[in-house]
Design a protein around this motif. Structure first.
Motif, PDB file in Angstrom:
ATOM      1  N   ARG A 118       0.839  -1.203   0.000  1.00 25.54           N
ATOM      2  CA  ARG A 118       0.000   0.000   0.000  1.00 25.54           C
ATOM      3  C   ARG A 118       0.876   1.256   0.000  1.00 25.54           C
ATOM      4  O   ARG A 118       0.569   2.239  -0.681  1.00 25.54           O
ATOM      5  CB  ARG A 118      -0.918   0.005   1.221  1.00 25.54           C
ATOM      6  CG  ARG A 118      -1.742   1.279   1.327  1.00 25.54           C
ATOM      7  CD  ARG A 118      -2.821   1.205   2.384  1.00 25.54           C
ATOM      8  NE  ARG A 118      -3.474   2.487   2.572  1.00 25.54           N
ATOM      9  CZ  ARG A 118      -4.395   2.992   1.769  1.00 25.54           C
ATOM     10  NH1 ARG A 118      -4.775   2.303   0.696  1.00 25.54           N
ATOM     11  NH2 ARG A 118      -4.945   4.171   1.998  1.00 25.54           N
ATOM     12  N   HIS A 119       1.983   1.209   0.745  1.00 23.57           N
ATOM     13  CA  HIS A 119       2.879   2.358   0.776  1.00 23.57           C
ATOM     14  C   HIS A 119       3.464   2.615  -0.614  1.00 23.57           C
ATOM     15  O   HIS A 119       3.544   3.767  -1.070  1.00 23.57           O
ATOM     16  CB  HIS A 119       3.995   2.119   1.779  1.00 23.57           C
ATOM     17  CG  HIS A 119       4.838   3.334   2.046  1.00 23.57           C
ATOM     18  ND1 HIS A 119       4.476   4.308   2.949  1.00 23.57           N
ATOM     19  CD2 HIS A 119       6.015   3.738   1.506  1.00 23.57           C
ATOM     20  CE1 HIS A 119       5.402   5.251   2.970  1.00 23.57           C
ATOM     21  NE2 HIS A 119       6.340   4.929   2.094  1.00 23.57           N
ATOM     22  N   LEU A 120       3.877   1.526  -1.296  1.00 23.36           N
ATOM     23  CA  LEU A 120       4.428   1.680  -2.642  1.00 23.36           C
ATOM     24  C   LEU A 120       3.379   2.206  -3.610  1.00 23.36           C
ATOM     25  O   LEU A 120       3.704   2.924  -4.560  1.00 23.36           O
ATOM     26  CB  LEU A 120       4.974   0.335  -3.142  1.00 23.36           C
ATOM     27  CG  LEU A 120       6.224  -0.187  -2.441  1.00 23.36           C
ATOM     28  CD1 LEU A 120       6.558  -1.584  -2.931  1.00 23.36           C
ATOM     29  CD2 LEU A 120       7.401   0.763  -2.677  1.00 23.36           C
ATOM     30  N   ALA A 121       2.120   1.824  -3.380  1.00 19.88           N
ATOM     31  CA  ALA A 121       1.046   2.264  -4.274  1.00 19.88           C
ATOM     32  C   ALA A 121       0.678   3.721  -4.055  1.00 19.88           C
ATOM     33  O   ALA A 121       0.135   4.365  -4.962  1.00 19.88           O
ATOM     34  CB  ALA A 121      -0.188   1.379  -4.080  1.00 19.88           C
ATOM     35  N   LEU A 122       0.978   4.258  -2.860  1.00 20.11           N
ATOM     36  CA  LEU A 122       0.507   5.601  -2.519  1.00 20.11           C
ATOM     37  C   LEU A 122       1.629   6.605  -2.287  1.00 20.11           C
ATOM     38  O   LEU A 122       1.342   7.798  -2.154  1.00 20.11           O
ATOM     39  CB  LEU A 122      -0.380   5.542  -1.269  1.00 20.11           C
ATOM     40  CG  LEU A 122      -1.665   4.721  -1.393  1.00 20.11           C
ATOM     41  CD1 LEU A 122      -2.400   4.700  -0.068  1.00 20.11           C
ATOM     42  CD2 LEU A 122      -2.566   5.271  -2.493  1.00 20.11           C
ATOM     43  N   PHE A 123       2.895   6.138  -2.242  1.00 23.99           N
ATOM     44  CA  PHE A 123       3.987   7.056  -1.929  1.00 23.99           C
ATOM     45  C   PHE A 123       5.102   6.937  -2.965  1.00 23.99           C
ATOM     46  O   PHE A 123       5.334   5.867  -3.530  1.00 23.99           O
ATOM     47  CB  PHE A 123       4.547   6.781  -0.525  1.00 23.99           C
ATOM     48  CG  PHE A 123       3.596   7.176   0.585  1.00 23.99           C
ATOM     49  CD1 PHE A 123       3.686   8.426   1.178  1.00 23.99           C
ATOM     50  CD2 PHE A 123       2.615   6.303   1.024  1.00 23.99           C
ATOM     51  CE1 PHE A 123       2.813   8.794   2.187  1.00 23.99           C
ATOM     52  CE2 PHE A 123       1.736   6.657   2.029  1.00 23.99           C
ATOM     53  CZ  PHE A 123       1.830   7.915   2.615  1.00 23.99           C
ATOM     54  N   ASP A 124       5.766   8.034  -3.186  1.00 23.11           N
ATOM     55  CA  ASP A 124       6.884   8.096  -4.122  1.00 23.11           C
ATOM     56  C   ASP A 124       8.084   7.362  -3.533  1.00 23.11           C
ATOM     57  O   ASP A 124       8.431   7.555  -2.364  1.00 23.11           O
ATOM     58  CB  ASP A 124       7.226   9.567  -4.388  1.00 23.11           C
ATOM     59  CG  ASP A 124       8.448   9.710  -5.261  1.00 23.11           C
ATOM     60  OD1 ASP A 124       8.467   9.130  -6.353  1.00 23.11           O
ATOM     61  OD2 ASP A 124       9.393  10.399  -4.828  1.00 23.11           O
ATOM     62  N   THR A 125       8.738   6.530  -4.325  1.00 25.62           N
ATOM     63  CA  THR A 125       9.837   5.702  -3.812  1.00 25.62           C
ATOM     64  C   THR A 125      11.088   6.515  -3.513  1.00 25.62           C
ATOM     65  O   THR A 125      11.878   6.137  -2.650  1.00 25.62           O
ATOM     66  CB  THR A 125      10.188   4.604  -4.823  1.00 25.62           C
ATOM     67  OG1 THR A 125      10.472   5.199  -6.104  1.00 25.62           O
ATOM     68  CG2 THR A 125       9.032   3.627  -4.984  1.00 25.62           C
ATOM     69  N   ASP A 152       9.550   9.592  -0.675  1.00 25.20           N
ATOM     70  CA  ASP A 152       8.582   9.101   0.304  1.00 25.20           C
ATOM     71  C   ASP A 152       7.420  10.081   0.508  1.00 25.20           C
ATOM     72  O   ASP A 152       6.743  10.043   1.534  1.00 25.20           O
ATOM     73  CB  ASP A 152       9.257   8.810   1.653  1.00 25.20           C
ATOM     74  CG  ASP A 152       8.493   7.742   2.447  1.00 25.20           C
ATOM     75  OD1 ASP A 152       7.966   6.803   1.820  1.00 25.20           O
ATOM     76  OD2 ASP A 152       8.401   7.852   3.675  1.00 25.20           O
ATOM     77  N   LEU A 153       7.189  10.918  -0.470  1.00 26.10           N
ATOM     78  CA  LEU A 153       6.031  11.807  -0.441  1.00 26.10           C
ATOM     79  C   LEU A 153       4.836  11.099  -1.063  1.00 26.10           C
ATOM     80  O   LEU A 153       4.992  10.146  -1.828  1.00 26.10           O
ATOM     81  CB  LEU A 153       6.319  13.087  -1.235  1.00 26.10           C
ATOM     82  CG  LEU A 153       7.384  14.030  -0.685  1.00 26.10           C
ATOM     83  CD1 LEU A 153       7.614  15.185  -1.655  1.00 26.10           C
ATOM     84  CD2 LEU A 153       6.992  14.568   0.689  1.00 26.10           C
ATOM     85  N   PRO A 154       3.619  11.549  -0.770  1.00 28.14           N
ATOM     86  CA  PRO A 154       2.451  10.981  -1.458  1.00 28.14           C
ATOM     87  C   PRO A 154       2.616  11.094  -2.974  1.00 28.14           C
ATOM     88  O   PRO A 154       3.174  12.081  -3.480  1.00 28.14           O
ATOM     89  CB  PRO A 154       1.296  11.854  -0.952  1.00 28.14           C
ATOM     90  CG  PRO A 154       1.740  12.326   0.394  1.00 28.14           C
ATOM     91  CD  PRO A 154       3.222  12.518   0.280  1.00 28.14           C
ATOM     92  N   ASN A 155       2.142  10.066  -3.694  1.00 26.83           N
ATOM     93  CA  ASN A 155       2.186  10.120  -5.150  1.00 26.83           C
ATOM     94  C   ASN A 155       0.823  10.547  -5.692  1.00 26.83           C
ATOM     95  O   ASN A 155      -0.050  10.990  -4.949  1.00 26.83           O
ATOM     96  CB  ASN A 155       2.639   8.780  -5.734  1.00 26.83           C
ATOM     97  CG  ASN A 155       1.690   7.647  -5.406  1.00 26.83           C
ATOM     98  OD1 ASN A 155       0.568   7.870  -4.954  1.00 26.83           O
ATOM     99  ND2 ASN A 155       2.116   6.420  -5.633  1.00 26.83           N
ATOM    100  N   ARG A 156       0.644  10.399  -6.977  1.00 27.75           N
ATOM    101  CA  ARG A 156      -0.596  10.868  -7.611  1.00 27.75           C
ATOM    102  C   ARG A 156      -1.820  10.173  -7.035  1.00 27.75           C
ATOM    103  O   ARG A 156      -2.862  10.806  -6.840  1.00 27.75           O
ATOM    104  CB  ARG A 156      -0.506  10.648  -9.125  1.00 27.75           C
ATOM    105  CG  ARG A 156      -1.647  11.288  -9.896  1.00 27.75           C
ATOM    106  CD  ARG A 156      -1.582  10.968 -11.388  1.00 27.75           C
ATOM    107  NE  ARG A 156      -2.502  11.780 -12.143  1.00 27.75           N
ATOM    108  CZ  ARG A 156      -2.227  12.961 -12.678  1.00 27.75           C
ATOM    109  NH1 ARG A 156      -1.017  13.465 -12.539  1.00 27.75           N
ATOM    110  NH2 ARG A 156      -3.137  13.631 -13.353  1.00 27.75           N
ATOM    111  N   ASN A 157      -1.729   8.860  -6.773  1.00 25.51           N
ATOM    112  CA  ASN A 157      -2.882   8.121  -6.263  1.00 25.51           C
ATOM    113  C   ASN A 157      -3.371   8.673  -4.930  1.00 25.51           C
ATOM    114  O   ASN A 157      -4.572   8.920  -4.740  1.00 25.51           O
ATOM    115  CB  ASN A 157      -2.533   6.640  -6.120  1.00 25.51           C
ATOM    116  CG  ASN A 157      -2.242   5.977  -7.449  1.00 25.51           C
ATOM    117  OD1 ASN A 157      -2.798   6.373  -8.469  1.00 25.51           O
ATOM    118  ND2 ASN A 157      -1.368   4.982  -7.447  1.00 25.51           N
TER     119      ASN A 157
END
Length: 779
Positions: free
Chosen positions: A316-323, A326-331
């Motif tokens: 879930r972290h990989l799906a929602l955060f930039d690798t 570690d900021l939130p990503n687009r999703n």
């Protein structure tokens, strides 16, 4: 006699007890167990015959029929054969008048035992006390009949007397031995099932058995590994010893209600290890009842799902955060934007999306490497995070693009816009401070686009797109600046999407057509025309390339337009070839980079030439310098392939790109085309004039033609002739026009105008290079 038979049968049955030992210890040992079982049955028969009743004439009565039939029923064919073979050898050794009768008893017992086993295996007969009694009666009646048939008149009475005693004793012995072997088999099965159960108990899952009051009776090793409790520490304790305290009374009440109703419950639960650690586990509980339906035990299986939960959290972290940052990503940003739109619709307070893009970041990556660029992005993310409120959302969309969502600005749009701008200015100041990396110092500049929202009128994707459009407007305004989203920008985007669809439809309907602009040589002869693509739109009328070509390039359709122009040019070449006045004319097509580097372009072009019937030597392809820079080696190879078929090449807009003597030397070129920007300024601008002189001198030294485009005045024309330019094109000689108008112009001006086509065919053939019509899909 009956007493003696009972004693003999008892002896044999006692000896058969050895079989129980064999079944328990060697019964599952394959061939060895089978052989030993047959041997024991055979030796039992031998011992029985040694202590049997022996009548006159060598007639022997014993319990071998019981033993052999049971060997066949419980041991199978191979056991019975081994036992029967041993018994038969001994009986043959004893000899006497009753030898063959005794041998027939052995065979009869084995065969009937096989038959009983066969029908029992197919559920035709049961294996119980009454069925064994009936089997024993049948076996010994048949045995008695068989012996009577083989007896003589002298021995019939004696056989009859012994046979009656046998009928009284041996069926009961059959039941006794069968019952004993049934119990032996049952014990063996029970032991095997116990071993299986004990093995199954020690599985990977933790197992816990309690009484109906939840007192622990037994646990396995996996339970100890999961909880940390050893068996002696929990046996006798309540299962609540594992309770974590995270679940309220209602949770456990619902669990016991379901257990009471269905004897089953399963679900995820938090328990506590011996060391106090709280962990998640998947728990399944089953109630066990006896034959009377009374609850006797609960059996619980447990799986420690700590690793699975951690993996799920990681996914879930990989799906929602930039690798990287570690900021939130687009999703995750879209989720939070959706929440903000719902909140804004209720409170009427505006929120803002700030789209940040760093100016010149690609140059930093190219100059210092991607690893350095990643370090810089992490520094930027840290600065942004520290500069924002905890209620704000900072997300990275990719590369150097960041989005900030600021909520609860104000219920007045103007005031909300002012606060959003102040936030953007604050971020610019923070990001504009110096970045130090060892000895390297960097400054960053950022362009920011802002959009405001306070309702659910637009989706999260649409709002991000609005902010991105505003950011692009900021870059277009000179970079390092701030712009708000203008609805007119969105309308422009929508118009572009509609235009893309129109272009796609227009290509299918073949609405794109060539317009021709005349080209002349130094003597005023018309050499041909440059083809400029026009679009005959069904609603908007005739459209020039300035309206559609950039959108076509962005949508990946410009090569289709090029191919349509190329096809029409080749078709016109084939038509002109039939007329003496135009047979010497040649055509050239300007190519886009996408078309030139397509793997099948050469095959497509040769197919068009063959299909149309055009002469390849009358075709010239115009390429821009920037196209050649993309992949010089591929461009050179393809140009040489086409040159072998007679196709010629020209460099278009020469002097405006990355002009290099190196590629002029390597490429199979025939012509340089001076860009109209130099021609336009040549009279007032000495630099433009000097560039034109240099191009003409360079072309002359390389034995290349030179053509100037954009000639609009007689002064330009005269000056270009003085410099040494040999070919011309521009409004002075004619504007772009349809094909039929161009041909009428040629015919009308042939006798009297400087616009003329040479009719000297032999001279035309000698100067093919000087009589080229340039057909160009102008972009």
């Amino acid at each position: 006699m009956i007493l003696h038979l009972i004693q003999n049968a008892a002896l044999l049955l006692s000896l058969c007890c050895l079989q129980s030992i064999n079944n328990r210890f060697l019964g599952s040992n394959g061939n060895a167990g089978t052989f030993i079982s047959g041997l024991l049955y055979g030796l039992t028969c031998v011992i029985g015959m040694m202590s049997a009743i022996e009548l006159e004439g060598g007639w022997i009565f014993d319990a071998r029929s019981v033993v052999l039939s049971m060997a066949a029923i419980f041991g199978g064919p191979l056991v019975a054969v081994i036992a029967g073979f041993i018994a038969a050898i001994y009986r043959f050794w004893l000899g006497g008048a009753g030898m063959w009768g005794g041998m027939s008893v052995i065979v009869l017992a084995v065969l009937l035992g096989w038959a009983y086993r066969y029908f029992h295996g197919r559920n035709k007969v049961e294996l119980g006390l009454w069925s064994l009694l009936l089997f024993g009666l049948l076996l010994h009646i048949l045995m008695l009949i068989n012996l009577l048939l083989q007896s003589t008149a002298h021995t019939t009475g004696m056989v009859m007397q012994a046979g009656v005693a046998t009928l009284l004793v041996m069926p009961i012995a059959t039941v006794w031995l069968g019952w004993m072997l049934i119990n032996i088999a049952r014990l063996a099965r029970d032991e095997q099932e116990l071993r299986i159960a004990a093995t199954a108990f020690e599985i990977r899952q933790g197992l816990l058995i309690t009484d109906p009051d939840s007192y622990i009776l037994r646990v396995n090793r996996a339970f100890s590994a999961i909880t940390g409790y050893q068996a002696n520490e929990v046996i006798g304790q309540k299962s609540s010893i594992l309770s974590s305290g995270r679940h309220d009374a209602a949770f456990y009440r619902n669990m016991w209600q379901q257990l009471t109703a269905t004897d089953r419950w399963q679900g995820e639960i938090w328990n506590q290890r011996k060391n106090g650690e709280i962990y998640p586990e998947w728990l399944s509980i089953v109630g066990v009842r006896n034959t009377e339906g009374q609850l006797t035990h609960y059996v619980a299986s447990m799986d420690d799902v700590t690793k699975r939960k951690a993996a799920e959290a990681r996914i879930r972290h990989l799906a929602l955060f930039d690798t990287l940052t570690d900021l939130p990503n687009r999703n995750l940003l879209l989720e939070r934007v959706q929440y903000a739109t719902d909140t804004g619709a209720r409170s009427k307070r505006y929120a803002a999306l700030l789209f940040l893009n760093f100016d010149g970041f690609k140059s930093i990556n190219d100059l210092h490497g991607r690893q350095f660029g990643d370090q810089l992005l992490c520094r930027i993310a840290t600065r942004l995070s520290n500069a924002l409120r905890s209620s704000d959302t900072l997300a990275r969309l990719g590369a150097d693009e960041f989005v900030v969502m600021v909520e609860s600005l104000d219920d007045d749009r103007q005031e909300a816009a002012s606060k959003a701008e102040q936030c953007a200015l604050h971020l610019k100041r923070v990001l504009g401070k110096l970045y130090r990396f060892n000895e390297l110092e960097l400054h960053s500049r950022v362009s920011i686009g802002i959009t405001l929202f306070n309702d659910a009128e637009h989706t999260g994707d649409e709002l991000i797109q609005q902010a991105e459009l505003a950011m692009h407007q900021a870059k277009a305004a000179g970079k390092d600046t701030i712009r708000f989203f203008d609805p007119a920008m969105q309308e422009a985007v929508s118009a572009q999407l509609r235009l893309e669809e129109d272009i796609r439809r227009g290509l299918q309907a073949e609405e794109f057509m060539p317009y021709l602009q005349p080209q002349l040589d130094a003597r005023g002869r018309v050499l041909g025309a440059e083809v400029l693509a026009r679009w005959q739109h069904p609603q908007r009328g005739l459209l020039t390339p300035g309206v559609f070509i950039e959108v076509a390039e962005q949508a990946g359709m410009v090569e289709q337009i090029d191919l349509q122009m190329l096809y029409q040019a080749c078709h016109q070449l084939a038509l002109w070839r039939r007329e003496p006045a135009t047979a010497s004319l040649s055509l050239a097509v300007n190519l886009s980079a996408r078309l030139l580097y397509q793997p099948d372009f050469i095959d497509q072009l040769l197919h068009i030439l063959a299909q149309s019937g055009a002469n390849p030597q009358r075709l010239k392809l115009e390429l821009t310098e920037t196209i050649l820079i993309d992949d010089m080696s591929v461009a050179i190879a393809r140009m040489h392939q086409l040159r072998e078929h007679g196709i010629r090449f020209s460099i278009d807009d020469f002097g405006t790109g990355y002009s290099s003597l190196a590629y002029l030397q390597k490429l199979p070129l025939d012509q340089l085309k001076i860009d109209q920007s130099f021609v336009r300024d040549m009279i007032e601008d000495e630099h433009s004039l000097a560039i034109i002189r240099a191009i003409c001198a360079l072309a002359d030294s390389l034995q290349l033609e030179v053509i100037a485009e954009g000639v609009e005045t007689e002064a330009q024309h005269a000056m270009l002739q003085d410099i040494g330019c040999g070919y011309f094109q521009g409004y002075l000689f004619g504007r772009p026009m349809p094909l039929d108008e161009f041909e009428r112009l040629l015919m009308a001006n042939q006798p009297k105008s400087p616009l003329k086509i040479s009719s000297d065919q032999s001279k035309s053939e000698q100067n093919t290079d000087n009589e080229m019509i340039t057909v160009r899909a102008r972009r």
